[in-house]
Motif scaffolding. Structure first.
Motif, PDB file in Angstrom:
ATOM      1  N   VAL A   1      -8.589  -5.015  -0.851  1.00  0.00           N
ATOM      2  CA  VAL A   1      -8.285  -3.594  -0.742  1.00  0.00           C
ATOM      3  C   VAL A   1      -9.354  -2.779  -1.475  1.00  0.00           C
ATOM      4  O   VAL A   1      -9.787  -3.156  -2.564  1.00  0.00           O
ATOM      5  CB  VAL A   1      -6.855  -3.277  -1.262  1.00  0.00           C
TER       6      VAL A   1
ATOM      7  N   GLU B   1      -4.337  -1.657   5.123  1.00  0.00           N
ATOM      8  CA  GLU B   1      -4.565  -1.560   3.684  1.00  0.00           C
ATOM      9  C   GLU B   1      -3.632  -2.499   2.908  1.00  0.00           C
ATOM     10  O   GLU B   1      -4.046  -3.122   1.924  1.00  0.00           O
ATOM     11  CB  GLU B   1      -4.379  -0.119   3.213  1.00  0.00           C
TER      12      GLU B   1
ATOM     13  N   PHE C   1       0.850  -1.187   0.000  1.00  0.00           N
ATOM     14  CA  PHE C   1       0.000   0.000   0.000  1.00  0.00           C
ATOM     15  C   PHE C   1       0.885   1.235   0.000  1.00  0.00           C
ATOM     16  O   PHE C   1       1.689   1.444   0.918  1.00  0.00           O
ATOM     17  CB  PHE C   1      -0.917   0.015   1.222  1.00  0.00           C
TER      18      PHE C   1
ATOM     19  N   GLU D   1      -3.021   2.981   9.399  1.00  0.00           N
ATOM     20  CA  GLU D   1      -4.020   2.219   8.641  1.00  0.00           C
ATOM     21  C   GLU D   1      -3.434   1.700   7.331  1.00  0.00           C
ATOM     22  O   GLU D   1      -4.007   0.809   6.702  1.00  0.00           O
ATOM     23  CB  GLU D   1      -5.306   2.998   8.426  1.00  0.00           C
ATOM     24  N   ALA D   2      -2.279   2.191   6.932  1.00  0.00           N
ATOM     25  CA  ALA D   2      -1.614   1.669   5.734  1.00  0.00           C
ATOM     26  C   ALA D   2      -1.230   0.201   5.923  1.00  0.00           C
ATOM     27  O   ALA D   2      -1.166  -0.560   4.954  1.00  0.00           O
ATOM     28  CB  ALA D   2      -0.385   2.498   5.390  1.00  0.00           C
TER      29      ALA D   2
ATOM     30  N   HIS E   1      -9.215   0.911  -1.068  1.00  0.00           N
ATOM     31  CA  HIS E   1      -8.753   2.299  -1.105  1.00  0.00           C
ATOM     32  C   HIS E   1      -7.597   2.517  -2.066  1.00  0.00           C
ATOM     33  O   HIS E   1      -6.845   3.460  -1.919  1.00  0.00           O
ATOM     34  CB  HIS E   1      -8.397   2.779   0.304  1.00  0.00           C
ATOM     35  N   LEU E   2      -7.480   1.668  -3.049  1.00  0.00           N
ATOM     36  CA  LEU E   2      -6.453   1.849  -4.094  1.00  0.00           C
ATOM     37  C   LEU E   2      -7.116   2.043  -5.426  1.00  0.00           C
ATOM     38  O   LEU E   2      -8.119   1.467  -5.741  1.00  0.00           O
ATOM     39  CB  LEU E   2      -5.522   0.639  -4.180  1.00  0.00           C
TER      40      LEU E   2
ATOM     41  N   SER F   1      -2.882   7.408   0.912  1.00  0.00           N
ATOM     42  CA  SER F   1      -3.319   7.641   2.295  1.00  0.00           C
ATOM     43  C   SER F   1      -3.739   9.093   2.495  1.00  0.00           C
ATOM     44  O   SER F   1      -2.977  10.020   2.197  1.00  0.00           O
ATOM     45  CB  SER F   1      -2.168   7.310   3.261  1.00  0.00           C
TER      46      SER F   1
ATOM     47  N   ALA G   1      -5.017  -5.899   3.323  1.00  0.00           N
ATOM     48  CA  ALA G   1      -6.185  -6.030   2.457  1.00  0.00           C
ATOM     49  C   ALA G   1      -5.749  -6.284   1.010  1.00  0.00           C
ATOM     50  O   ALA G   1      -6.362  -7.099   0.302  1.00  0.00           O
ATOM     51  CB  ALA G   1      -7.059  -4.780   2.549  1.00  0.00           C
TER      52      ALA G   1
ATOM     53  N   HIS H   1      -8.908   6.216  11.493  1.00  0.00           N
ATOM     54  CA  HIS H   1      -8.800   6.974  10.241  1.00  0.00           C
ATOM     55  C   HIS H   1      -8.994   8.457  10.529  1.00  0.00           C
ATOM     56  O   HIS H   1      -9.896   8.806  11.277  1.00  0.00           O
ATOM     57  CB  HIS H   1      -9.878   6.504   9.253  1.00  0.00           C
TER      58      HIS H   1
END
Length: 172
Positions: free
Chosen positions: A169, A160, A85, A156-157, A171-172, A90, A163, A151
């Protein structure tokens, strides 16, 4: 030479830190010293797991890692799940102006064991503790995914990246 509890071949003499085999790091010597004294005091202690020692390089950007690299895991014949990630994805990294870097995780595909974690970027020498603790507790990737991470934070990375390893995942 010392045994698992830092006793030398001379009765009553113990050695820790840079004079013993292993990583020459302050946090390693501290852990060795504590284990040594606890053993001398008659407490039940477990030997230090040198495979779960965080390595931290205090430069800019910071570098932190623990456990196996992807190449090492593959050399051992393990089937791996890899997740990465980038901090550029982020919100916290963007807001703080620290978008350079990433978190990479390596899991065993068969059992879900957290084999390694590697990070580059601002604050990663603090963030690596989550991976060290997770590995010590034999946490699986699914358990990390079900752990709520605050968050927006840089930490949180880690979630991620996990994930991403498990194709979850978003959020990518």
């Amino acid at each position: 030479m010392v045994n698992d509890f830092y006793q030398t071949n001379i009765p009553g003499y113990y050695a820790i830190g840079d004079v013993t085999p292993g990583q020459a790091l302050a946090h390693v010597a501290s852990a060795e010293g504590i284990l040594c004294v606890e053993k001398i005091a008659g407490q039940h202690v477990e030997a230090l797991d040198y495979g779960n020692i965080p390595g931290c390089t205090y430069c800019s950007p910071e570098i932190a890692s623990v456990g196996l690299t992807e190449a090492q895991a593959k050399e051992q014949g393990l089937d791996v799940k890899i997740g990465k990630f980038p901090f550029s994805a982020s919100g916290k990294a963007s807001a703080s102006g620290a978008k350079d870097g990433f978190v990479k995780v390596i899991f065993d595909a068969k059992y879900g064991e957290w084999l390694g974690c590697h990070m580059i970027g601002a604050g990663v020498t603090d963030m690596i503790a989550e991976a060290v603790l997770g590995r010590k507790l034999e946490t699986t990737g699914h358990e990390v995914l079900k752990t709520v991470h605050p968050h927006p934070t840089m930490s949180e990375a880690v979630m991620e990246a996990v994930a991403a390893a498990y194709d979850e995942v978003i959020h990518l």
